[in-house]
Design an enzyme around this catalytic site. Structure first.
Site, mmCIF file in Angstrom:
data_model
loop_
_atom_site.group_PDB
_atom_site.id
_atom_site.type_symbol
_atom_site.label_atom_id
_atom_site.label_comp_id
_atom_site.label_asym_id
_atom_site.label_seq_id
_atom_site.Cartn_x
_atom_site.Cartn_y
_atom_site.Cartn_z
ATOM 1 N N HIS A 126 6.283 14.966 24.048
ATOM 2 C CA HIS A 126 6.310 15.009 22.587
ATOM 3 C C HIS A 126 5.510 16.213 22.105
ATOM 4 O O HIS A 126 4.936 16.947 22.908
ATOM 5 C CB HIS A 126 5.792 13.695 21.987
ATOM 6 C CG HIS A 126 4.374 13.357 22.362
ATOM 7 N ND1 HIS A 126 3.273 14.029 21.871
ATOM 8 C CD2 HIS A 126 3.885 12.398 23.198
ATOM 9 C CE1 HIS A 126 2.172 13.501 22.365
ATOM 10 N NE2 HIS A 126 2.516 12.507 23.189
ATOM 11 N N CYS A 138 0.723 11.612 28.081
ATOM 12 C CA CYS A 138 2.017 12.273 27.938
ATOM 13 C C CYS A 138 1.885 13.779 28.170
ATOM 14 O O CYS A 138 0.801 14.289 28.407
ATOM 15 C CB CYS A 138 2.552 12.047 26.520
ATOM 16 S SG CYS A 138 2.858 10.313 26.123
#
Length: 162
Positions: A126, A138
């Protein structure tokens, strides 16, 4: 097949090098829920979500994020590390956030589809908060780089974290 490869200083995709962020817990071989680490290994790209009220779809297979869309991080529940919908009584993350962090999300197959309790959830690609700012596990990218990749990545692509 075009893989996304995470190196110590950048991510490489289709011969393009882009700056990236990884988890505040670094890169690990022993991922556990809540450790903030990015799991080392080869992970398939298994989904893409986007905010239709903020951006256009980056690919035909991208799924719009609605107000009820969540991601379960309820270790031990049958739907742990899966897309769920509100109302959902267990621990979860909202996919439709007030900030733009999840306006465009590539979903990896880390601990999915048969999630093992406690091994971690929601390893996404992201946008980053700011350059060099770590994530919760992430891979974070500049918004323009994320969009460029999302327009070219396929469900056959892999994220390789060295």
């Amino acid at each position: 097949m075009s893989d996304l490869t995470v190196f110590p200083t950048h991510l490489q995709f289709m011969h393009r090098r882009v700056p990236r962020s990884v988890g505040k817990g670094g890169i690990t071989d022993h991922k556990v829920e809540g450790d903030g680490a990015t799991p080392r290994g080869t992970h398939r790209i298994v989904g893409m979500f986007y905010r239709p009220d903020r951006i256009t779809p980056p690919a035909p297979w991208a799924v719009p994020i609605g107000p009820r869309d969540l991601w379960s991080d309820a270790s031990g529940q049958a739907d742990y590390n899966h897309h769920v919908r509100a109302p959902y009584p267990y621990s979860h993350e909202k996919l439709r956030r007030a900030d733009p962090l999840y306006d465009l999300v590539l979903v990896t197959d880390w601990n999915w589809p048969d999630a093992e309790a406690g091994k971690g959830s929601a390893i996404f690609i992201h946008r980053w908060r700011k350059p060099g700012h770590p994530t919760e596990g992430c891979i974070g990218l500049r918004p323009a780089d994320l969009r460029w990749i999302a327009e070219r990545v396929t469900p056959a692509s892999r994220l390789i974290v060295r």
